[in-house]
Design an enzyme around this catalytic site. Structure first.
Site, PDB file in Angstrom:
ATOM      1  N   ARG A 296       0.813  -1.209   0.000  1.00  0.00           N
ATOM      2  CA  ARG A 296       0.000   0.000   0.000  1.00  0.00           C
ATOM      3  C   ARG A 296       0.853   1.268   0.000  1.00  0.00           C
ATOM      4  O   ARG A 296       0.557   2.226  -0.723  1.00  0.00           O
ATOM      5  CB  ARG A 296      -0.963  -0.018   1.193  1.00  0.00           C
ATOM      6  CG  ARG A 296      -1.831   1.240   1.365  1.00  0.00           C
ATOM      7  CD  ARG A 296      -2.407   1.783   0.076  1.00  0.00           C
ATOM      8  NE  ARG A 296      -3.062   0.782  -0.743  1.00  0.00           N
ATOM      9  CZ  ARG A 296      -3.288   0.931  -2.047  1.00  0.00           C
ATOM     10  NH1 ARG A 296      -2.857   2.001  -2.683  1.00  0.00           N
ATOM     11  NH2 ARG A 296      -3.895  -0.014  -2.732  1.00  0.00           N
TER      12      ARG A 296
ATOM     13  N   LYS B 167       3.561  24.657  -4.179  1.00  0.00           N
ATOM     14  CA  LYS B 167       2.350  24.114  -3.561  1.00  0.00           C
ATOM     15  C   LYS B 167       2.408  22.590  -3.617  1.00  0.00           C
ATOM     16  O   LYS B 167       1.667  21.931  -4.349  1.00  0.00           O
ATOM     17  CB  LYS B 167       1.110  24.660  -4.264  1.00  0.00           C
ATOM     18  CG  LYS B 167       0.944  26.166  -4.102  1.00  0.00           C
ATOM     19  CD  LYS B 167      -0.247  26.690  -4.870  1.00  0.00           C
ATOM     20  CE  LYS B 167      -0.381  28.198  -4.721  1.00  0.00           C
ATOM     21  NZ  LYS B 167      -1.507  28.748  -5.506  1.00  0.00           N
TER      22      LYS B 167
ATOM     23  N   LYS C 236       6.539  38.593  -3.801  1.00  0.00           N
ATOM     24  CA  LYS C 236       5.097  38.435  -3.847  1.00  0.00           C
ATOM     25  C   LYS C 236       4.411  39.585  -3.119  1.00  0.00           C
ATOM     26  O   LYS C 236       5.073  40.494  -2.607  1.00  0.00           O
ATOM     27  CB  LYS C 236       4.703  37.077  -3.256  1.00  0.00           C
ATOM     28  CG  LYS C 236       5.245  35.897  -4.082  1.00  0.00           C
ATOM     29  CD  LYS C 236       4.917  34.558  -3.482  1.00  0.00           C
ATOM     30  CE  LYS C 236       3.447  34.237  -3.567  1.00  0.00           C
ATOM     31  NZ  LYS C 236       2.992  34.047  -4.969  1.00  0.00           N
TER      32      LYS C 236
ATOM     33  N   GLU D 118       6.224  39.395  -8.728  1.00  0.00           N
ATOM     34  CA  GLU D 118       4.807  39.151  -8.988  1.00  0.00           C
ATOM     35  C   GLU D 118       4.060  40.483  -8.987  1.00  0.00           C
ATOM     36  O   GLU D 118       4.251  41.309  -8.095  1.00  0.00           O
ATOM     37  CB  GLU D 118       4.235  38.226  -7.910  1.00  0.00           C
ATOM     38  CG  GLU D 118       2.761  37.920  -8.092  1.00  0.00           C
ATOM     39  CD  GLU D 118       2.207  37.077  -6.954  1.00  0.00           C
ATOM     40  OE1 GLU D 118       2.253  35.847  -7.058  1.00  0.00           O
ATOM     41  OE2 GLU D 118       1.755  37.675  -5.949  1.00  0.00           O
TER      42      GLU D 118
ATOM     43  N   ASP E 283      -0.131  37.772 -12.092  1.00  0.00           N
ATOM     44  CA  ASP E 283      -1.027  36.972 -11.258  1.00  0.00           C
ATOM     45  C   ASP E 283      -2.485  37.338 -11.490  1.00  0.00           C
ATOM     46  O   ASP E 283      -2.895  38.484 -11.282  1.00  0.00           O
ATOM     47  CB  ASP E 283      -0.681  37.169  -9.782  1.00  0.00           C
ATOM     48  CG  ASP E 283      -1.408  36.182  -8.885  1.00  0.00           C
ATOM     49  OD1 ASP E 283      -1.512  35.000  -9.261  1.00  0.00           O
ATOM     50  OD2 ASP E 283      -1.889  36.600  -7.811  1.00  0.00           O
TER      51      ASP E 283
END
Length: 279
Positions: free
Chosen positions: A97, A132, A164, A193, A214
């Site tokens: 598994r 992410k 960012k 960004e 963005d």
């Protein structure tokens, strides 16, 4: 097989075995029994993560050996045999598994990446991943993106500068954040960004040579690309924000160099891969 992969495999296997081990197999399978397991796909897709699966089987004591029948990046149909394992039957079942979880997840990442890459075929753009990722699996997931035909963005916070919105807020604006990032980059790539065309103009005037657009609408993406291409120095242009399979082609056709796709790693459905014993 590197040490990081061995440690990951042991930790993942320990999570499943707990203190007592595979009590079902211990109760039903003779200790001396040996066998072979066949790993086959139940869906079409792109294979990735065979080294991770091999590390899990190798971590079983006594060890079970995995023999890959295809390479990562192989495009396979339903019923394709991607690997075989041999060793003690208890060992095969104990690792089954955990190995399939990793192989299925990573093959799912590669498969979804391949779909995005196919969707923008004919454009100049590439598909890039993001940070992410699932904690502990970033290196494997980013390799799976490459197996699917995509490219990697920075691996972590220490190998590239990406300014960012929160950096902009903390620094006092786009211009201040851009100049500070360029001054403190120490030779690393710097990307800024921006949320709209006004911020883009400020970033470019402050010296940005790589921008991340963005959540731009298509008309603004096209205008942003036009402005960047009109600069005397090259500017790398990347689009990001909620990119989907049904929107990525239109985004790529705006002329951007890259499209950042977070879903590749944070939401890719697993490829169904099963293991059957041959006794």
């Amino acid at each position: 097989m590197d040490d990081d992969l061995r440690r990951l495999a042991r930790a993942a296997l320990a999570e499943d075995l707990g203190v007592r081990g595979d009590v079902t197999s211990l109760a039903t399978v003779p200790a001396e029994a040996r066998g072979t397991g066949v790993l086959a796909t139940r869906q079409e897709g792109v294979v990735a993560g065979l080294d991770a699966a091999a590390a899990v089987f190798d971590a079983v004591q006594p060890a079970v050996a995995l023999h890959a029948r295809v390479a990562d990046g192989a495009r396979v149909g339903v019923g394709a045999v991607v690997a075989e394992v041999e060793g003690t039957t208890r060992g095969i079942l104990a690792a089954e598994r955990t190995a399939l979880n990793l192989l299925g997840h990573l093959s799912g990442v590669a498969t979804l990446t391949a779909r995005f890459v196919a969707a923008i075929s004919g454009s100049q753009a590439v598909i890039r991943d993001t940070r992410k990722t699932l904690p502990g699996l970033r290196a494997l997931e980013k390799r799976a993106v490459v197996a699917g035909g995509g490219t990697n963005h920075r691996f972590g916070l220490d190998d590239g500068v990406l300014v960012k919105d929160n950096h902009v807020a903390a620094a006092g604006g786009v211009a201040a954040a851009t100049r500070a990032a360029l001054a403190g980059a120490g030779g690393l790539d710097v990307q800024v960004e921006v949320d709209d065309l006004d911020q883009l103009a400020v970033a470019l005037d402050a010296g940005a040579r790589s921008v991340l657009l963005d959540n731009f609408v298509l008309a603004d993406l096209r205008e942003a690309v036009r402005r960047c291409r009109a600069r005397p120095e090259p500017v790398f242009v990347e689009a990001s924000g909620g990119v989907r399979l049904d929107t990525v082609a239109d985004i790529a056709r705006t002329g951007v160099d890259a499209v950042a796709v977070g879903v590749l790693t944070h939401s890719a459905p697993a490829l169904d891969v099963g293991l059957d014993l041959v006794l």
